[in-house]
Scaffold this active site. Structure first.
Site, PDB file in Angstrom:
ATOM      1  CD  GLN A   1      42.847   8.525  15.511  1.00  0.00           C
ATOM      2  OE1 GLN A   1      42.201   7.705  16.157  1.00  0.00           O
ATOM      3  NE2 GLN A   1      43.206   9.703  16.016  1.00  0.00           N
TER       4      GLN A   1
ATOM      5  CB  THR B   1      38.975  12.809  21.284  1.00  0.00           C
ATOM      6  OG1 THR B   1      39.377  13.992  22.005  1.00  0.00           O
ATOM      7  CG2 THR B   1      38.983  11.632  22.252  1.00  0.00           C
TER       8      THR B   1
ATOM      9  NE  ARG C   1      43.416   1.454  32.414  1.00  0.00           N
ATOM     10  CZ  ARG C   1      42.351   1.859  33.089  1.00  0.00           C
ATOM     11  NH1 ARG C   1      41.976   1.232  34.186  1.00  0.00           N
ATOM     12  NH2 ARG C   1      41.643   2.877  32.650  1.00  0.00           N
TER      13      ARG C   1
ATOM     14  N   GLY D   1      33.142   3.780  20.848  1.00  0.00           N
ATOM     15  CA  GLY D   1      32.960   2.332  20.691  1.00  0.00           C
ATOM     16  C   GLY D   1      33.113   1.554  21.984  1.00  0.00           C
TER      17      GLY D   1
ATOM     18  CG  ASN E   1       7.402 -45.882  25.186  1.00  0.00           C
ATOM     19  OD1 ASN E   1       8.615 -45.996  25.411  1.00  0.00           O
ATOM     20  ND2 ASN E   1       6.519 -45.625  26.139  1.00  0.00           N
TER      21      ASN E   1
HETATM   22  C1  UD1 Z   1      38.049  11.900  26.976  1.00  0.00           C
HETATM   23  C2  UD1 Z   1      37.734  13.390  27.038  1.00  0.00           C
HETATM   24  C3  UD1 Z   1      37.405  13.761  28.474  1.00  0.00           C
HETATM   25  C4  UD1 Z   1      36.256  12.911  28.991  1.00  0.00           C
HETATM   26  C5  UD1 Z   1      36.562  11.429  28.817  1.00  0.00           C
HETATM   27  C6  UD1 Z   1      35.353  10.577  29.139  1.00  0.00           C
HETATM   28  C7  UD1 Z   1      39.090  14.428  25.301  1.00  0.00           C
HETATM   29  C8  UD1 Z   1      40.312  15.223  25.003  1.00  0.00           C
HETATM   30  N1  UD1 Z   1      38.882  14.132  26.594  1.00  0.00           N
HETATM   31  O1  UD1 Z   1      39.231  11.723  27.752  1.00  0.00           O
HETATM   32  O2  UD1 Z   1      37.051  15.122  28.563  1.00  0.00           O
HETATM   33  O3  UD1 Z   1      36.010  13.204  30.365  1.00  0.00           O
HETATM   34  O4  UD1 Z   1      36.945  11.144  27.457  1.00  0.00           O
HETATM   35  O5  UD1 Z   1      35.709   9.235  29.106  1.00  0.00           O
HETATM   36  O6  UD1 Z   1      38.321  14.112  24.405  1.00  0.00           O
HETATM   37  N2  UD1 Z   1      40.176   7.688  20.639  1.00  0.00           N
HETATM   38  C9  UD1 Z   1      40.433   7.475  19.311  1.00  0.00           C
HETATM   39  N3  UD1 Z   1      41.536   8.043  18.754  1.00  0.00           N
HETATM   40  C10 UD1 Z   1      42.392   8.808  19.466  1.00  0.00           C
HETATM   41  C11 UD1 Z   1      42.118   9.020  20.833  1.00  0.00           C
HETATM   42  C12 UD1 Z   1      40.996   8.447  21.403  1.00  0.00           C
HETATM   43  O7  UD1 Z   1      39.687   6.781  18.619  1.00  0.00           O
HETATM   44  O8  UD1 Z   1      43.362   9.314  18.889  1.00  0.00           O
HETATM   45  C13 UD1 Z   1      38.994   7.057  21.254  1.00  0.00           C
HETATM   46  C14 UD1 Z   1      39.425   6.002  22.243  1.00  0.00           C
HETATM   47  O9  UD1 Z   1      39.410   4.729  21.633  1.00  0.00           O
HETATM   48  C15 UD1 Z   1      38.388   6.103  23.327  1.00  0.00           C
HETATM   49  C16 UD1 Z   1      37.880   7.528  23.236  1.00  0.00           C
HETATM   50  O10 UD1 Z   1      38.301   8.037  21.984  1.00  0.00           O
HETATM   51  O11 UD1 Z   1      37.294   5.265  23.089  1.00  0.00           O
HETATM   52  C17 UD1 Z   1      38.352   8.402  24.386  1.00  0.00           C
HETATM   53  O12 UD1 Z   1      39.733   8.523  24.295  1.00  0.00           O
HETATM   54  P1  UD1 Z   1      40.665   8.674  25.565  1.00  0.00           P
HETATM   55  O13 UD1 Z   1      42.032   8.923  25.119  1.00  0.00           O
HETATM   56  O14 UD1 Z   1      40.426   7.542  26.487  1.00  0.00           O
HETATM   57  O15 UD1 Z   1      40.089   9.992  26.211  1.00  0.00           O
HETATM   58  P2  UD1 Z   1      40.114  10.362  27.715  1.00  0.00           P
HETATM   59  O16 UD1 Z   1      41.484  10.744  28.100  1.00  0.00           O
HETATM   60  O17 UD1 Z   1      39.449   9.350  28.524  1.00  0.00           O
END
Ligand code: UD1
Ligand code: CA
Length: 458
Positions: A75, A81, A17, A103, A376
């Site tokens: 990764q 996560t 986004r 980050g 000056n």
């Molecule tokens: C995650 C949490 C959720 C929480 C929310 C807060 C999990 C499963 N869910 O959801 O409970 O309310 O954050 O914002 O953890 N990332 C990686 N590698 C990956 C996936 C994600 O580095 O494979 C990083 C992303 O860059 C991001 C962060 O982890 O900065 C969160 O990932 P995202 O997929 O946005 O998690 P949410 O669905 O928002």
């Protein structure tokens, strides 16, 4: 003795986004990449290791952060996560505690994180939660009799769970040995087919590990950046906090909503700053300094009682006491102004030292120049420091008077107390105490007539 702290920062996401080719965590807030805000916080917490999990954008993230003594783990594909944490497990020490940060969540304060670390050092799982008016999209904190039992992701939650307004920020701290065991048991049988870090909460409860929750002092500490709109929103929040700290320290701000600090701004007593000023890098303002509207200062030290008028730009320079600078002055790198120096409108100074009481008030370029005291410089004076290949220095000794519209062709020296006549093009040194000028003799042609317009033939 407390257990070693290792900080793990997840930063592999694409950030679709943001609609940008730059990895999300390298977009800047207050002039600094989002990720660097997080690594700077990690440093203040005294982590023995800070590890960044990166993915989208390839080597751009490690390259941009190369100077920061970080451990990088790739990764390659993002499967959630939990999967991200798993990639880093081999580099984490078993006898440490791990604090997981993100980050793209730049403004969390160390004071908010410390209780989570303390909980983990006591063998517990420390979890940062927040209660939101609209919890849509977040993982929900499920409690039974007040005790956390698990986290359910929005997409996996039923209606009753979706009504819960206490949500997971994602930030948690755990004993690393426990984390390693739990991550190894994660499954991806959920709505998104991902490995959820959040599933370790239920595992902790099952293993009898207490889950201790804390809340941030301010909601904005846990806000993440997913779009340019959210980035702009966090920028304003962060600038508002900086402005508030300046006001608390006694700085007068004409409008706290119209100042931007992209670095560190240190102010003495009775400093005042008019609207729309930008401060970059390290800027120090001494007692009684006044900064006019629309000034841009980058890596500058300004001593006491100096006044900058509107639209002044200063870059990598040292400004002494009781100077008057601007409006519309530009002071470039390598410049040092001593006491009581005046620099006026449309004056550019580069790599020059100007001594006490000298004045360059109008429309001049002074480059690669050593200028003495009480000089000056007349309007429209130019130091011709560049011959097209090399730069040369101009030396102007104490109490010299340079007439308007003079060119000093460097290398050249003007001796102490010399006067240069207006319009002089100085190509050789001017002796001390004398008047030197280069000027064609003025003549008058008697009876000369202006041409008249000739009538066109019909
Ligand atoms: C995650 C949490 C959720 C929480 C929310 C807060 C999990 C499963 N869910 O959801 O409970 O309310 O954050 O914002 O953890 N990332 C990686 N590698 C990956 C996936 C994600 O580095 O494979 C990083 C992303 O860059 C991001 C962060 O982890 O900065 C969160 O990932 P995202 O997929 O946005 O998690 P949410 O669905 O928002
Ligand atoms: Ca998210």
């Amino acid at each position: 003795m407390s257990t070693l702290l290792e900080i793990l920062i997840l930063a592999a996401g694409k950030g679709t986004r943001m609609r940008s080719d730059l990895p999300k965590v390298l977009h800047k807030l207050a002039g600094k990449p989002l990720l660097r805000h997080v690594t700077d916080t990690a440093r203040t917490m005294g982590a023995s290791q800070t590890c960044v999990v990166y993915g989208f954008g390839g080597e751009a993230v490690p390259q941009a952060m190369a100077d920061d003594k970080l451990t990088f783990v790739l990764q390659a594909e993002q499967h959630g996560t939990g999967h991200a944490v798993q990639q880093a497990l081999p580099v984490l020490a078993d006898d440490s505690v791990t604090l997981v940060l993100y980050g793209d969540v730049p403004l969390t304060r160390a004071a908010t994180l410390q209780p989570l670390v303390t909980a983990a050092q006591a063998g517990k799982l420390g979890l940062l939660t927040v209660t939101l008016a609209d919890p849509t999209g977040y993982g929900r904190i499920v409690r039974v009799d007040g005790q956390v039992t698990r986290i359910v992701e929005h997409k996996d939650a039923d209606d009753a769970e979706r009504a819960i307004r206490e949500v997971n920020t994602g930030i948690l701290a755990v004993p690393t040995a426990r984390l390693k065991r739990w991550i190894g048991r994660l499954k991806n049988d959920n709505a998104q087919g991902e490995y959820y870090l959040t599933d370790i909460i239920a595992m902790a409860v099952a293993d009898g590990v207490a889950v201790e929750t804390h809340q941030p002092a301010h909601d904005w500490e846990v806000l993440g950046v997913n779009s340019k709109a959210q980035l702009a929103e966090l920028e304003r929040i962060h600038q508002g906090e900086i402005a508030r700290a300046l006001l608390d320290a006694g700085v007068t701000l004409a409008d706290p909503a119209r100042i931007d600090v992209r670095g560190t701004l240190t102010c003495g007593r009775d400093v005042s700053i008019d609207v729309n000023c930008v401060f970059e890098g390290r800027v120090e303002l001494g007692d009684g300094v006044h900064i006019g509207a629309n000034c841009v200062l980058r890596n500058v030290r300004i001593a006491a009682a100096t006044k900058l008028d509107a639209f002044t730009l200063i870059d990598d320079a040292q400004i002494g006491e009781a100077n008057k600078i601007g409006p519309f002055s530009r002071i470039r790198p390598g410049t040092k102004l001593a006491r009581d120096v005046h620099v006026g409108n449309f004056v550019e100074i580069k790599n020059s030292q100007i001594d006490d009481g000298s004045k360059i008030n109008h429309l001049s370029y002074v480059g690669d120049t050593t200028m003495g005291k009480k000089v000056n410089i007349g309007a429209g004076t130019i130091t011709c420091n560049y011959d097209g290949v090399n730069k040369h220095r101009t030396v102007i000794e104490d109490e010299v008077f340079v007439g308007s519209d003079t060119q000093l062709v460097a290398p050249v020296t003007v001796g102490r107390g010399a006067t240069l006549g207006a319009g002089t093009t100085l190509t050789k040194d001017a002796p001390a105490g004398e008047l030197t000028l280069s000027r064609a003799k003025q003549l008058t042609i008697p009876g000369w007539q202006r041409p008249v317009k000739q009538k066109k033939e019909a």
